[in-house]
Write a protein that holds these residues in place. Sequence first.
Motif, PDB file in Angstrom:
ATOM      1  N   ASN A   1      -4.598  17.513   5.374  1.00  0.00           N
ATOM      2  CA  ASN A   1      -4.694  16.382   5.928  1.00  0.00           C
ATOM      3  C   ASN A   1      -4.961  15.278   4.636  1.00  0.00           C
ATOM      4  O   ASN A   1      -5.480  15.510   3.814  1.00  0.00           O
ATOM      5  CB  ASN A   1      -5.765  16.318   7.007  1.00  0.00           C
ATOM      6  N   ASN A   2      -4.912  14.161   5.483  1.00  0.00           N
ATOM      7  CA  ASN A   2      -5.092  12.752   4.597  1.00  0.00           C
ATOM      8  C   ASN A   2      -6.303  12.323   5.274  1.00  0.00           C
ATOM      9  O   ASN A   2      -6.472  11.466   6.139  1.00  0.00           O
ATOM     10  CB  ASN A   2      -3.990  11.867   4.646  1.00  0.00           C
TER      11      ASN A   2
ATOM     12  N   GLY B   1     -12.608   9.365   2.963  1.00  0.00           N
ATOM     13  CA  GLY B   1     -13.549   9.721   3.822  1.00  0.00           C
ATOM     14  C   GLY B   1     -13.942  11.222   3.385  1.00  0.00           C
ATOM     15  O   GLY B   1     -13.429  11.756   2.593  1.00  0.00           O
ATOM     16  N   MET B   2     -15.167  11.526   3.706  1.00  0.00           N
ATOM     17  CA  MET B   2     -15.844  13.149   3.499  1.00  0.00           C
ATOM     18  C   MET B   2     -16.401  13.399   4.934  1.00  0.00           C
ATOM     19  O   MET B   2     -16.822  12.904   5.752  1.00  0.00           O
ATOM     20  CB  MET B   2     -16.706  12.751   2.553  1.00  0.00           C
TER      21      MET B   2
ATOM     22  N   ASP C   1      -6.174  16.034  -4.626  1.00  0.00           N
ATOM     23  CA  ASP C   1      -6.789  15.212  -3.660  1.00  0.00           C
ATOM     24  C   ASP C   1      -5.836  14.205  -2.947  1.00  0.00           C
ATOM     25  O   ASP C   1      -4.666  14.088  -3.523  1.00  0.00           O
ATOM     26  CB  ASP C   1      -8.091  14.461  -4.182  1.00  0.00           C
ATOM     27  N   ASN C   2      -6.197  13.640  -1.845  1.00  0.00           N
ATOM     28  CA  ASN C   2      -5.499  12.692  -1.252  1.00  0.00           C
ATOM     29  C   ASN C   2      -5.428  11.242  -2.198  1.00  0.00           C
ATOM     30  O   ASN C   2      -6.308  11.053  -2.974  1.00  0.00           O
ATOM     31  CB  ASN C   2      -6.086  11.984   0.197  1.00  0.00           C
TER      32      ASN C   2
ATOM     33  N   THR D   1       0.746  -0.999  -0.078  1.00  0.00           N
ATOM     34  CA  THR D   1       0.057  -0.139   0.100  1.00  0.00           C
ATOM     35  C   THR D   1       0.921   1.231  -0.131  1.00  0.00           C
ATOM     36  O   THR D   1       2.066   1.137   0.320  1.00  0.00           O
ATOM     37  CB  THR D   1      -0.949   0.038   1.059  1.00  0.00           C
ATOM     38  N   GLN D   2       0.246   2.424  -0.533  1.00  0.00           N
ATOM     39  CA  GLN D   2       0.934   3.582  -0.253  1.00  0.00           C
ATOM     40  C   GLN D   2      -0.288   4.602  -0.355  1.00  0.00           C
ATOM     41  O   GLN D   2      -1.494   4.369  -0.775  1.00  0.00           O
ATOM     42  CB  GLN D   2       1.637   3.907  -1.507  1.00  0.00           C
ATOM     43  N   THR D   3       0.110   5.769   0.516  1.00  0.00           N
ATOM     44  CA  THR D   3      -0.868   6.977   0.741  1.00  0.00           C
ATOM     45  C   THR D   3      -0.236   8.111   0.959  1.00  0.00           C
ATOM     46  O   THR D   3       0.866   7.937   1.405  1.00  0.00           O
ATOM     47  CB  THR D   3      -1.934   6.385   1.718  1.00  0.00           C
ATOM     48  N   ASP D   4      -0.724   9.224   0.341  1.00  0.00           N
ATOM     49  CA  ASP D   4      -0.366  10.398   0.289  1.00  0.00           C
ATOM     50  C   ASP D   4      -1.121  11.578   0.345  1.00  0.00           C
ATOM     51  O   ASP D   4      -2.156  11.391  -0.319  1.00  0.00           O
ATOM     52  CB  ASP D   4       0.657  10.461  -0.920  1.00  0.00           C
ATOM     53  N   PRO D   5      -1.147  12.755   1.160  1.00  0.00           N
ATOM     54  CA  PRO D   5      -2.133  13.798   1.127  1.00  0.00           C
ATOM     55  C   PRO D   5      -2.152  14.467  -0.227  1.00  0.00           C
ATOM     56  O   PRO D   5      -3.242  15.268  -0.441  1.00  0.00           O
ATOM     57  CB  PRO D   5      -1.503  14.526   2.097  1.00  0.00           C
TER      58      PRO D   5
END
Length: 261
Positions: A17-18, A36-37, A236-237, A7-11
């Motif tokens: 914020n992420n 999320g929203m 976006d994130n 996995t990878q995630t980035d703001p």
Amino acid sequence: MIYQICTQTDPGLVRENNEDAVAFDAATRLCILADGMGGYNAGEVASGMAVAFIKSEMGRWLSHAGRHATAREVRRALEICVENANHSIFNAASSNPQYAGMGTTLVVGVFQENRLTLGHIGDSRCYRLRGQELQRITKDHSLLQEQLDAGLITPEQALTSLNRNLVTRALGVEDTVLVEVNEYRVEAGDIYLMCSDGLSDMVTDPGIAAILKGAGTLEHKAKQLIVEANEAGGRDNISVLLACAKEDAAKRGLLSRMLGK
């Protein structure tokens, strides 16, 4: 079948914020991604709750049920788990004014030998690369997708539509939610990509395919997808989960010896 997952995630380049959350459980081959929203930090609360709840509850069920649980059993367990996660998020939003209206998209998959049970809500997606062909195997629950299905707009018009991010289903927004669940046969060499719209809105399907078909490790490809989304604007994130199916070399070798090959 052996599965490699990363996995990878980035703001991204715009948001502070992420609000995405992504996780997997290697032991049970459970994969989860949520976007999320909601106002303030409610979006990341909703996505974090969804991923944590489903990883814990669905992971526990899979650990007890074993890898030989039937497709029907996995499907039903997934539906119940998502329903319980929805209640948890909805109740938290109802009892805390700062979380009012929060919700999240969801993609959740369970890999079992040569089968994938996949559930999704909203516009986070799952793609499959098989050979040289990339196919999106989820259909967005969004106003834009409904307009496309009805022939009200063309795919070209959809690229610049103001309705790109209006989802018609989300986890935790109402007291009930319908998760769409489908089953797919997995073949050795398949690569599955789960992603938030921070990737799919920024990088075209051909662009995604080129990265997945390119050289490098699975981790390198996941990082490259993030880089491409940010180079395209990073509005976006961005979160990705990659799962690659490979044939068990030990079992293949044993079968070859048994067949005298």
